[in-house]
Design a protein around this motif. Structure first.
Motif, mmCIF file in Angstrom:
data_model
loop_
_atom_site.group_PDB
_atom_site.id
_atom_site.type_symbol
_atom_site.label_atom_id
_atom_site.label_comp_id
_atom_site.label_asym_id
_atom_site.label_seq_id
_atom_site.Cartn_x
_atom_site.Cartn_y
_atom_site.Cartn_z
ATOM 1 N N ILE A 212 -23.185 -15.108 -0.625
ATOM 2 C CA ILE A 212 -22.780 -14.840 -2.003
ATOM 3 C C ILE A 212 -21.269 -14.964 -2.153
ATOM 4 O O ILE A 212 -20.519 -14.907 -1.181
ATOM 5 N N ILE A 213 -20.843 -15.109 -3.396
ATOM 6 C CA ILE A 213 -19.477 -14.836 -3.821
ATOM 7 C C ILE A 213 -19.576 -13.739 -4.864
ATOM 8 O O ILE A 213 -20.376 -13.828 -5.799
ATOM 9 N N ASN A 214 -18.782 -12.710 -4.694
ATOM 10 C CA ASN A 214 -18.749 -11.591 -5.631
ATOM 11 C C ASN A 214 -17.575 -11.797 -6.578
ATOM 12 O O ASN A 214 -16.416 -11.749 -6.163
ATOM 13 N N TYR A 215 -17.872 -12.037 -7.847
ATOM 14 C CA TYR A 215 -16.821 -12.255 -8.845
ATOM 15 C C TYR A 215 -16.132 -10.952 -9.256
ATOM 16 O O TYR A 215 -15.070 -10.989 -9.881
ATOM 17 N N THR A 216 -16.751 -9.816 -8.948
ATOM 18 C CA THR A 216 -16.248 -8.539 -9.429
ATOM 19 C C THR A 216 -15.128 -8.031 -8.537
ATOM 20 O O THR A 216 -15.275 -7.970 -7.309
ATOM 21 N N LEU A 217 -14.001 -7.669 -9.146
ATOM 22 C CA LEU A 217 -12.809 -7.257 -8.404
ATOM 23 C C LEU A 217 -12.426 -5.807 -8.715
ATOM 24 O O LEU A 217 -11.247 -5.479 -8.838
ATOM 25 N N CYS A 218 -13.418 -4.958 -8.845
ATOM 26 C CA CYS A 218 -13.160 -3.551 -9.169
ATOM 27 C C CYS A 218 -12.828 -2.744 -7.920
ATOM 28 O O CYS A 218 -13.233 -3.099 -6.818
ATOM 29 N N PRO A 219 -12.140 -1.627 -8.097
ATOM 30 C CA PRO A 219 -12.062 -0.644 -7.011
ATOM 31 C C PRO A 219 -13.475 -0.163 -6.695
ATOM 32 O O PRO A 219 -14.205 0.234 -7.591
ATOM 33 N N ARG A 220 -13.841 -0.207 -5.409
ATOM 34 C CA ARG A 220 -15.217 0.135 -5.058
ATOM 35 C C ARG A 220 -15.309 1.234 -4.002
ATOM 36 O O ARG A 220 -16.124 2.142 -4.132
ATOM 37 N N THR A 221 -14.501 1.167 -2.942
ATOM 38 C CA THR A 221 -14.595 2.227 -1.941
ATOM 39 C C THR A 221 -14.028 3.517 -2.520
ATOM 40 O O THR A 221 -13.259 3.501 -3.492
ATOM 41 N N ILE A 222 -14.402 4.638 -1.906
ATOM 42 C CA ILE A 222 -13.866 5.928 -2.349
ATOM 43 C C ILE A 222 -12.341 5.929 -2.269
ATOM 44 O O ILE A 222 -11.654 6.404 -3.187
ATOM 45 N N GLU A 223 -11.807 5.358 -1.209
ATOM 46 C CA GLU A 223 -10.349 5.279 -1.051
ATOM 47 C C GLU A 223 -9.714 4.470 -2.178
ATOM 48 O O GLU A 223 -8.683 4.863 -2.735
ATOM 49 N N GLU A 224 -10.330 3.340 -2.540
ATOM 50 C CA GLU A 224 -9.782 2.494 -3.607
ATOM 51 C C GLU A 224 -9.820 3.209 -4.952
ATOM 52 O O GLU A 224 -8.847 3.165 -5.716
ATOM 53 N N VAL A 225 -10.932 3.845 -5.272
ATOM 54 C CA VAL A 225 -11.069 4.530 -6.558
ATOM 55 C C VAL A 225 -10.027 5.640 -6.679
ATOM 56 O O VAL A 225 -9.330 5.754 -7.702
ATOM 57 N N GLU A 226 -9.906 6.458 -5.651
ATOM 58 C CA GLU A 226 -8.954 7.566 -5.704
ATOM 59 C C GLU A 226 -7.522 7.060 -5.771
ATOM 60 O O GLU A 226 -6.678 7.656 -6.464
ATOM 61 N N SER A 227 -7.238 5.947 -5.108
ATOM 62 C CA SER A 227 -5.887 5.372 -5.147
ATOM 63 C C SER A 227 -5.531 4.880 -6.546
ATOM 64 O O SER A 227 -4.444 5.163 -7.065
ATOM 65 N N VAL A 228 -6.453 4.141 -7.176
ATOM 66 C CA VAL A 228 -6.196 3.616 -8.524
ATOM 67 C C VAL A 228 -6.032 4.760 -9.514
ATOM 68 O O VAL A 228 -5.146 4.740 -10.378
ATOM 69 N N MET A 229 -6.866 5.789 -9.397
ATOM 70 C CA MET A 229 -6.778 6.901 -10.342
ATOM 71 C C MET A 229 -5.496 7.712 -10.144
ATOM 72 O O MET A 229 -5.046 8.405 -11.057
ATOM 73 N N ALA A 230 -4.891 7.576 -8.965
ATOM 74 C CA ALA A 230 -3.602 8.233 -8.713
ATOM 75 C C ALA A 230 -2.423 7.345 -9.091
ATOM 76 O O ALA A 230 -1.270 7.719 -8.883
#
Length: 524
Positions: free
Chosen positions: A475-493
């Motif tokens: 596959i190729i995943n077109y979605t570039l969202c924060p996905r891991t717990i670390e990524e989500v918490e980093s973006v929200m900070a």
């Protein structure tokens, strides 16, 4: 001279009329030419969407073109039609013959030559000429055999509605004997299942816009904000920065218990709850750009940090995505992918004590359909011009299951290269489903830890949804969202997104760490 394109001006993405819609017409004609039909001429005819007003008023809702017609034309305007000579691939576009007074209210009336040049068709006539033109096309090169006028008629397996052919054509004295309503629908729907490279380019663009809009919303949501403010931020980001005037569907912005309502955000529940400290948010939103839409879901803690209840459920759903991505390739059943997602979620639910094995294996619980208690929807669906794109249950492919959870899967097909789909596992705590599983006499009751289940009532749910394309070997995943717990918490900070390092290559997020393919948004 540049080929005509659709865009919203300035640096917005260019959608080539020739490479997208012209290629779609060529693809359809080639598919029809391969069918063993009579030697007479084949002519395809489709109506576009009509101009409408809201009920009995003169209010005109913003027009959005009918999807099959859009696939073949890219025509933005209402009240049009198209006829395609399959042998020559010559396309005739029919447009309304507007009165001069139209220009006073709606702007200058384009000439037929301007329509022809812009939409890259062979000829442009007025809709007044449809019947005589079709009759002439059917007589051409008939060689004594009967030509066929191919009209659309078929069932949409998602809506349950039937695409009906135009009655005026079916009953016309010069045309009725040529009408065929059997051949076209399954072939055109199948064409839409497999996306061309140009279509994939549009889908990748609109999914990247959607992804960065989700990150923008995630960063800006705080406890006390209203759900509709999250929707507003998303719409603003997509439209203001990248010209996406429409969204692909009604945004779902559920906080707390609202996150357990699968299609929350409708007119009766209009994203109107205030978020509270401790809420889990489930935001399902997708931009649309010139007919092609995205469909992405993010889940995140409104506080910016996952608590002890949220963390395992979120990780379970992320594990399900990763399990599915590792198995998708041509030849794999989407039903098998759905079951793999259920298994990954149930494994974590066993670990945290919500589910009891009680002498069974995880695979046993999947076959018993315990997974459907927590994920009652399907793993995903085809995506393209429609959010739930067509072709899921065409004749000749696996039929829809009648089992819980699996019956909601929008396709049971074997995956093949160039299919574009969503992958959207979820885990929810929906009272009536929990009650049914815990009821006396339920064969699932022994596998449910009632005290733990009750601890999660009111939690809502977690869903993670990406848009992917099946390649020759994965596959190729077109979605570039924060996905891991670390990524989500980093973006929200307030952390940088997109990142400079991909810490989760198992998500196959294309272009995540490449230079941003989109123009820098002025709102960030």
């Amino acid at each position: 001279m540049n080929s005509p394109f659709l865009s919203m001006g300035q640096e917005t993405y260019h959608v080539s009329l020739k490479n997208v819609f012209g290629q779609n017409r060529r693809k359809l004609c080639k598919a029809l030419q391969q069918k063993p039909v009579s030697e007479g001429n084949l002519v395809v005819y489709l109506h576009g969407g009509p101009s409408e007003t809201r009920f009995d008023s003169d209010h005109e809702p913003l027009f959005r073109q009918e999807s099959y017609f859009w696939y073949l034309t890219g025509v933005k305007e209402p009240d049009c039609a198209i006829a395609i000579d399959v042998a020559t691939q010559h396309a005739t576009l029919f447009i309304p013959n507007l009165p001069a007074s139209y220009a006073t209210i709606m702007g200058r009336i384009k000439t037929r030559e301007e329509w022809k040049e812009h939409y890259q068709v062979g000829e442009v006539l007025f809709t007044d000429d449809v019947e005589d033109t079709l009759a002439g096309m059917l007589e051409k090169r008939s060689n004594g055999t009967k030509s066929k006028l191919l009209l659309m008629k078929g069932l949409n397996s998602d809506s349950g509605k039937v695409y009906e052919p135009p009655v005026t054509i079916v009953n016309h004295e010069k045309l009725s004997s040529h009408v065929d309503v059997e051949l076209l629908f399954p072939i055109l729907a199948e064409c839409r299942v497999f996306k061309t490279a140009a279509e994939q380019g549009v889908l990748q663009f609109v999914t990247e816009v959607t992804s960065f809009a989700h990150a923008y919303v995630m960063r800006n949501m705080k406890p006390g904000m209203m759900e509709y403010q999250g929707e507003s931020l998303f719409r603003h980001y997509c439209y203001y920065n990248y010209g996406c005037r429409l969204v692909g569907y009604t945004p779902i912005c559920g906080c707390g218990p609202d996150a357990a309502v699968l299609h929350y955000g409708h007119a009766g529940e209009p994203n109107a709850r205030q978020s509270n400290v401790g809420d889990n948010c489930l935001f399902d939103m997708g931009a649309e750009y010139f007919g092609y839409g995205s469909d992405v879901t993010c889940s995140f803690p409104i506080d910016g940090v996952f608590n002890d209840r949220q963390r395992p459920i979120y990780q379970a759903v992320l594990n399900a995505q990763i399990a599915v991505y590792r198995m998708i390739k041509p030849g794999v059943s989407y039903v098998a992918c759905h079951k793999a997602a259920e298994a990954a979620i149930l494994k974590v639910l066993v670990e945290v004590g919500i589910v009891n094995l009680a002498g069974k294996t995880i695979d046993d619980l999947v076959e018993m359909r315990l997974g459907a208690v927590f994920m009652p929807h399907g793993l995903g669906h085809f995506i393209g011009i429609d959010t739930h794109d067509v072709g899921g249950y065409l004749a000749g492919h696996p039929e829809r299951s009648e089992l819980p959870g699996l019956k909601s899967l929008r396709t049971a097909r074997i995956l093949l290269e160039n299919m574009t789909l969503t992958v959207e596992p979820g885990c929810y705590f929906i009272d009536h489903l929990l009650n049914e599983a815990l009821a006396e006499g339920s064969f699932l009751k022994v596998h449910m830890n009632e005290a733990k289940v009750n601890h999660y009532r009111g939690f809502g749910g977690v869903r993670l949804e990406d848009v992917i394309v099946v390649t020759a070997d994965g596959i190729i995943n077109y979605t570039l969202c924060p996905r891991t717990i670390e990524e989500v918490e980093s973006v929200m900070a307030g952390g940088k997104w997109p990142p400079t390092e991909d810490i989760a290559p198992e998500l196959f997020r294309a272009r995540l760490t490449e230079p941003n393919p989109l123009p820098s948004p002025p709102s960030l």
